[in-house]
Design a protein around this motif. Sequence first.
Motif, short mmCIF file in Angstrom:
data_model
loop_
_atom_site.label_atom_id
_atom_site.label_comp_id
_atom_site.label_asym_id
_atom_site.label_seq_id
_atom_site.Cartn_x
_atom_site.Cartn_y
_atom_site.Cartn_z
N ASP A 41 0.84 -1.19 0.00
CA ASP A 41 0.00 0.00 0.00
C ASP A 41 0.88 1.25 0.00
O ASP A 41 0.55 2.25 0.63
CB ASP A 41 -0.94 0.00 1.20
N ASN A 43 2.71 4.58 -0.16
CA ASN A 43 2.27 5.96 -0.37
C ASN A 43 3.48 6.89 -0.24
O ASN A 43 4.01 7.06 0.85
CB ASN A 43 1.21 6.32 0.68
N ASN A 153 -4.13 -5.82 -3.96
CA ASN A 153 -4.29 -4.82 -5.01
C ASN A 153 -4.87 -5.43 -6.27
O ASN A 153 -5.70 -4.82 -6.94
CB ASN A 153 -2.93 -4.20 -5.36
N GLU A 156 -8.46 -6.21 -5.85
CA GLU A 156 -9.23 -4.97 -5.89
C GLU A 156 -9.44 -4.50 -7.33
O GLU A 156 -10.54 -4.09 -7.70
CB GLU A 156 -8.51 -3.89 -5.08
N ASN A 343 -4.65 7.26 -10.16
CA ASN A 343 -4.51 6.56 -8.88
C ASN A 343 -3.22 6.93 -8.18
O ASN A 343 -3.20 7.13 -6.97
CB ASN A 343 -4.57 5.05 -9.09
N TYR A 347 -5.14 10.19 -6.41
CA TYR A 347 -5.79 9.52 -5.30
C TYR A 347 -4.78 9.04 -4.25
O TYR A 347 -5.18 8.50 -3.22
CB TYR A 347 -6.60 8.32 -5.80
N LYS A 349 -2.73 6.55 -4.33
CA LYS A 349 -2.65 5.09 -4.17
C LYS A 349 -1.56 4.54 -5.06
O LYS A 349 -1.84 3.91 -6.09
CB LYS A 349 -4.01 4.47 -4.50
N TYR A 352 -1.50 0.61 -5.54
CA TYR A 352 -2.55 0.14 -6.44
C TYR A 352 -2.20 0.48 -7.88
O TYR A 352 -2.34 -0.35 -8.78
CB TYR A 352 -3.88 0.79 -6.03
N LYS B 180 -11.47 11.36 -5.69
CA LYS B 180 -11.98 10.24 -6.47
C LYS B 180 -13.50 10.32 -6.57
O LYS B 180 -14.07 10.17 -7.65
CB LYS B 180 -11.56 8.91 -5.82
N LYS B 215 -12.12 6.38 0.29
CA LYS B 215 -11.07 5.70 1.06
C LYS B 215 -9.71 6.06 0.53
O LYS B 215 -9.55 6.20 -0.66
CB LYS B 215 -11.27 4.19 0.96
#
Lengths: 379, 215
Positions: A41, A43, A153, A156, A343, A347, A349, A352, B180, B215
């Motif tokens: 994850d 970041n 990931n 998802e 992403n 976002y 992420k 991801y 998002k 999220k």
Amino acid sequence: MKKRVVQEAMVGYLFAAPIIISICIFTLYPILSAFIYSFTDFNPLEIKKFDIKFNPQEALEINTGFLPSELTEKESSIDFDLMNFIELDVGLKLDEEKSVLVQKYFDSVRLLKDFSDGKLDKEIAIKDFMGTYMTKYGDQFRKYKPKFLWFDNFVELLKDQYFWISLGNAFFFSLIVVPIQTLLAVILAVAANSKIKGVKFYKAVFFIPSITSSAAISMIFWMIYSKPGVINRLFGTSIDWLNEPNTALPAIMLMNIWTTAGYFMVTFLAGLQDIPDSIYEAAEIDGASGLTTFWKITMPLLRPQILFVAITGTIGCMQVFDQIYFLIKNIRNITISFFIYKNAFEYGKMGYASAVALVLFLIILAITAVQRKYIKDEY
Amino acid sequence: MIPFINSFGGSVVDSNMKVSLSQPNSKKGFQFYIDLVTKYKVGYESSAAGAGWEGEAFGKENAAVIMSGPWCLGFLKGSYPNVYNKMGIVEMPKNVKKSTMVYTVCWAINRQSSNKDAAWEAMKFLVTEGQQIFVEKAGVLGSNKNIAAKDTDPVKQVFYKGADYATPWKIATPTGLFSKANDQINSRIKDLFYNKITLDEALKQINENYDSWIK
């Protein structure tokens, strides 16, 4: 003798060193780390979170509302909320696992003692602070480690509606653009190869779009495609090409074909030079028409170039980004590489996004492998 | 869209930060906003007028009415003085209650800053004399009451009136993330403009997925 061979090899590597090193740093390392990140994850905004310096005394003053000197008398009555202190006043965001560790092993009695003794009035990095006051597992707070999620990931993304939409868009884009741009490039090359007046001028005109900045081209096409733009005036329509969900992607495709056809034309021009004139002469003597010559002689003999253009064109189309980034506003019409960008950088992420990038890489690898097989058959 | 929803007495999220677009009042506002484009055919996206944003569309006289803020004033004055001289500004029309948006900004000192004292001095300037310059030259509204009181530019008075009942442009979410959800909801609004889905379908999708978008 052997020594000389080694020496020669060393010199060779030395000459190649700059490119080897730069490929390692700028290509292999990012690919490898993206591969690893895709299972986490990760970041990037949190990398430095344990290196941030703060003044514990100030933070405690703000949190408790007391100065160290006042605390000595009121120590028993103070209502110290440790988690609130760590998250808000130290400014350290914790995941569940670390919250449990802090709740269990953080020595807040010692911290408050040092606070009332006035020992805390100096800047300290969060990692050192946590190292000092955690009775156990202080090493967990030394360095940012992304959580390893195994295949979460990937699970998802299989469930992510917009992953499928953007992937579908990329496939649709490639399926339409690659054949048309290849055919158009061949036709342009044949035309540019003929002996008409001013052929150099035409070659330049065909090639210019591919060396123009795509930002500039996008701006021009934005005007052409807009509602009061040239296209609507020519055809008497009133479609907002780039905003209408059904026409947005085809509009970008058309523009992409226009920019890349000239670039691939150069490849075919080189290929045309290799076709011997005698074959054309023979065809002429046999009475073949121009069109027959094109389909029966030119196209088959350009086969290696066509396959090369098909491969590079497919890779380029699957990764198309800049024109989508400039012109598409609706996420229903984006392609996969823009989905990755969104992403990763909008976002937050990165893990991801890396997973999606890995999937895209595998897809392109598979497509290219299939196309490569064709080439092998030829040679 | 948010001013319309608020004007009908609805909201995007409720006080528990749960999405509330399908509340009857919110839905009415949402429906009205979509109807402006699809049913009454009076609303257009600025790109439909060949402009990058609504201010440009208005300046080129391709739009009769736009919904915009005071940041538009400086642009119109500089680029389209003719339009600036003949236009008028009114408060947003209301349904059950007055509604508009304010876009608020703030200055902050980074806690990692090594020059906190100097930054503090700069900030003191920025919220007093600095703000005055912004208010006079750039057309922004003064957030400092003294400066706002001195700003007697008649065209801006409507905006000052609006500030009394305006909603700040910020959707509260438990995680603080909205980008998002913003993309996703905007995509559905576009689908609605082009009659690709119905409002009920859009609301159903939004309600089902909203929690995963923040999220």
